[in-house]
Design a protein around this motif. Structure first.
Motif, short mmCIF file in Angstrom:
data_model
loop_
_atom_site.label_atom_id
_atom_site.label_comp_id
_atom_site.label_asym_id
_atom_site.label_seq_id
_atom_site.Cartn_x
_atom_site.Cartn_y
_atom_site.Cartn_z
N GLN A 188 26.40 64.09 98.16
CA GLN A 188 26.98 63.81 96.90
C GLN A 188 28.04 62.58 97.09
N ALA A 189 28.73 62.85 98.45
CA ALA A 189 29.70 61.64 98.77
C ALA A 189 29.12 60.35 99.27
N ALA A 190 27.92 60.49 99.60
CA ALA A 190 26.89 59.16 99.81
C ALA A 190 26.48 58.39 98.53
N SER A 191 26.25 59.61 97.57
CA SER A 191 25.97 58.87 96.27
C SER A 191 27.10 58.21 95.50
N ASP A 192 28.14 58.80 95.61
CA ASP A 192 29.23 58.25 94.96
C ASP A 192 29.72 56.83 95.59
N LEU A 193 29.57 56.89 96.97
CA LEU A 193 29.94 55.46 97.63
C LEU A 193 29.21 54.65 97.35
N ARG A 194 27.61 54.86 97.00
CA ARG A 194 26.72 53.57 96.93
C ARG A 194 27.23 53.17 95.47
N ARG A 195 27.56 54.17 94.36
CA ARG A 195 27.79 53.74 93.07
C ARG A 195 29.20 52.72 93.08
N ASP A 196 30.10 53.25 93.90
CA ASP A 196 31.41 52.63 93.96
C ASP A 196 31.40 51.42 94.67
N ARG A 197 30.67 51.27 95.62
CA ARG A 197 30.44 49.82 96.25
C ARG A 197 29.76 48.84 95.37
N ARG A 198 28.81 49.22 94.43
CA ARG A 198 28.17 48.17 93.52
C ARG A 198 29.60 47.77 92.64
N LEU A 199 30.14 48.76 92.23
CA LEU A 199 31.16 48.44 91.09
C LEU A 199 32.45 47.46 91.83
N PHE A 200 32.62 47.90 93.04
CA PHE A 200 33.77 47.25 93.81
C PHE A 200 33.28 45.74 94.18
N GLU A 201 32.08 45.59 94.69
CA GLU A 201 31.51 44.31 94.87
C GLU A 201 31.40 43.32 93.70
N GLN A 202 31.29 44.05 92.29
CA GLN A 202 31.13 43.06 91.16
C GLN A 202 32.47 42.35 90.86
N GLY A 203 33.67 43.11 91.19
CA GLY A 203 34.92 42.66 91.25
C GLY A 203 35.46 42.20 89.78
N ARG A 204 35.13 42.91 88.93
CA ARG A 204 35.44 42.71 87.41
C ARG A 204 36.55 43.84 86.96
N GLY A 205 37.16 44.65 87.89
CA GLY A 205 38.31 45.21 87.86
C GLY A 205 37.66 46.68 87.26
N ALA A 206 36.57 47.24 87.23
CA ALA A 206 36.04 48.41 87.04
C ALA A 206 36.43 49.41 88.05
#
Length: 441
Positions: A136-154
């Motif tokens: 579960q932690a690995a799945s959350d990390l993959r999702r949050d990494r994509r959001l963080f790399e988009q850089g839109r403040g999400a």
């Protein structure tokens, strides 16, 4: 006139006979001059007629001989292991021996073999939970990494760091759960023998409490106490062995081993001692024992056949030196006035007389006293260094009243000529003296 002449002739014959007899007596007395009994003034009899002492001899020859220090001690295990579970729990089952039975005292075990296993259902469930949390932690990390790399403040940087932390915590929890599951199985760390078992299947045990004791006994240690007076001698031998081991020019394998021979104190049903065991000095203590003031010396014994047990009493003969020497039977050496000596037998050409004439020569046996300047008492034998010394067959019986140069009669003449080399040393131990030696005298 005829009768007068006849009487005169008779007197002349008597005078001649008398003169001849006087001449013979003078001749005999002159030959006996200088060879007489000083106390009685009587001429000694001829050599062939003299009495000869009866002696028994033993042939000896120089051979490489071991000088030893003899000490007694107890046999110990090479290593002792007290084993317990890292976690608490209920014992589910015990390991099995070669017969398929639960392990018990005296059973042999191999490194990595299971000794006992706890009920691991809880630990298995916790590990499964830790695996799920990590996924579960690995799945959350993959999702949050994509959001963080988009850089839109999400996703803020703090939220992204929290996700990284949760994954690290989940990974650590999985490692702990995996270790707890593995620790529910107790295995032997070495090849050895179970000396004690303190649990039964179904019992509950606490963490870190000892449940098995295993001894490593493929090799054993005989620990003997050596006085300070002999430690330097042992240490010198240890250095010689180490030097020989590093020197490829040394061809004698015995020079590369600090040899010791171990004798068990027990006897069999017929009263015979077990044969000596070849062993090796492993270590010499650097500090004396506070109580005994003696130095412990450890002797390593190969016990691959598992015939020996820790706690047995044994005696070790530590080989401190190997020299070329004679092994003289102890009965052949006499000690008087602080001096040690023995008698050897040599053949000496001696004239043979018949009446008043020498008719030839014969080799008669004569006792020869040999004073010993250096010797080592080894119990059943006296070790005499062969350097600058040559010993003929030595007298082993009948030497108590011998004098130097006395004629003897040998009752076992075969030993004089070395008829059998085996006979020469049959009465002595083949290898390894029997009794601890003092310093060379």
């Amino acid at each position: 006139m005829t009768e007068v002449a006849k009487k005169v002739g008779q007197y002349v014959v008597l005078i001649v006979i008398t003169v001849f007899a006087c001449g013979v007596m003078w001749y005999v007395s002159s030959r006996g001059a200088g060879v007489h009994d000083e106390g009685a003034g009587v001429a000694r009899p001829a050599v062939a007629a003299r009495s000869k002492a009866l002696v028994s001899v033993a042939a000896i020859r120089p051979e490489v001989t071991e000088l030893t220090v003899k000490q007694s001690g107890k046999i110990r295990a090479w290593e002792d292991y007290s084993l317990g579970f890292e976690t608490a729990g209920r014992v589910l089952e015990l390991g099995l021996n070669d017969r398929g039975e639960p392990l018990d005292e005296g059973d042999q075990v191999q490194a990595g073999q299971m000794l006992a296993r706890l009920d691991d259902r809880i630990y298995a469930a916790r590990r499964a939970e830790a695996v799920a949390n990590l996924e579960q932690a690995a799945s959350d990390l993959r999702r949050d990494r994509r959001l963080f790399e988009q850089g839109r403040g999400a996703l803020t940087e703090a939220e992204y760091q929290d996700t990284l932390t949760r994954q690290a915590v989940a990974k650590a929890q999985l490692e702990v759960a995996t270790k707890n599951l593995e620790d529910s199985v107790l295995v032997s760390p070495v090849n050895g023998t179970i000396s004690r078992r303190m649990i039964e299947a179904g019992e509950s045990v606490a963490a870190h409490s000892t449940v098995f004791e295993v001894v490593e006994n493929d090799n054993l240690l005989l620990v003997v106490d050596v006085p300070e007076s002999r430690v330097r001698e042992l240490e010198a031998r240890m250095r010689e062995v180490r030097q020989a081991s590093s020197d490829n020019r040394t061809t004698d394998p015995e020079e590369k081993v600090f040899r010791a021979r171990v004798h068990l104190e027990g006897r069999d049903a017929f009263g015979n001692r077990p044969p000596a065991i070849d062993a090796e000095v492993h270590q010499i203590a650097q500090v004396a024992d506070d109580r005994t003031k003696l130095f412990e010396v450890e002797v390593r014994i190969d016990n691959s056949e598992r015939l020996l047990r820790p706690g047995m009493v044994a005696t070790a003969e530590l080989v401190t030196k190997r020299i070329l020497a004679y092994r003289v039977p102890d009965v052949a050496v006499m000690f008087r006035g602080g001096a040690a000596f023995l008698f050897t037998v040599r053949e000496e050409p001696t004239p043979v007389e018949a009446l008043f004439w020498q008719v030839g020569q014969a080799d008669l046996r004569v006792a020869n006293r040999v004073d010993l300047d250096q010797w080592v008492d080894q119990g059943e034998a006296i070790i005499v260094p062969a350097e600058n010394l040559e010993l003929r067959p030595v007298v082993t019986r009948g030497q108590q009243r011998l004098t130097d140069g006395q004629f003897v009669r040998v009752v076992n003449p075969d030993a004089l000529h070395g008829a059998s080399d085996a006979d020469a040393t049959a009465s002595l131990p083949a290898r390894g003296p029997a009794v601890a030696s003092p310093e060379v005298k």
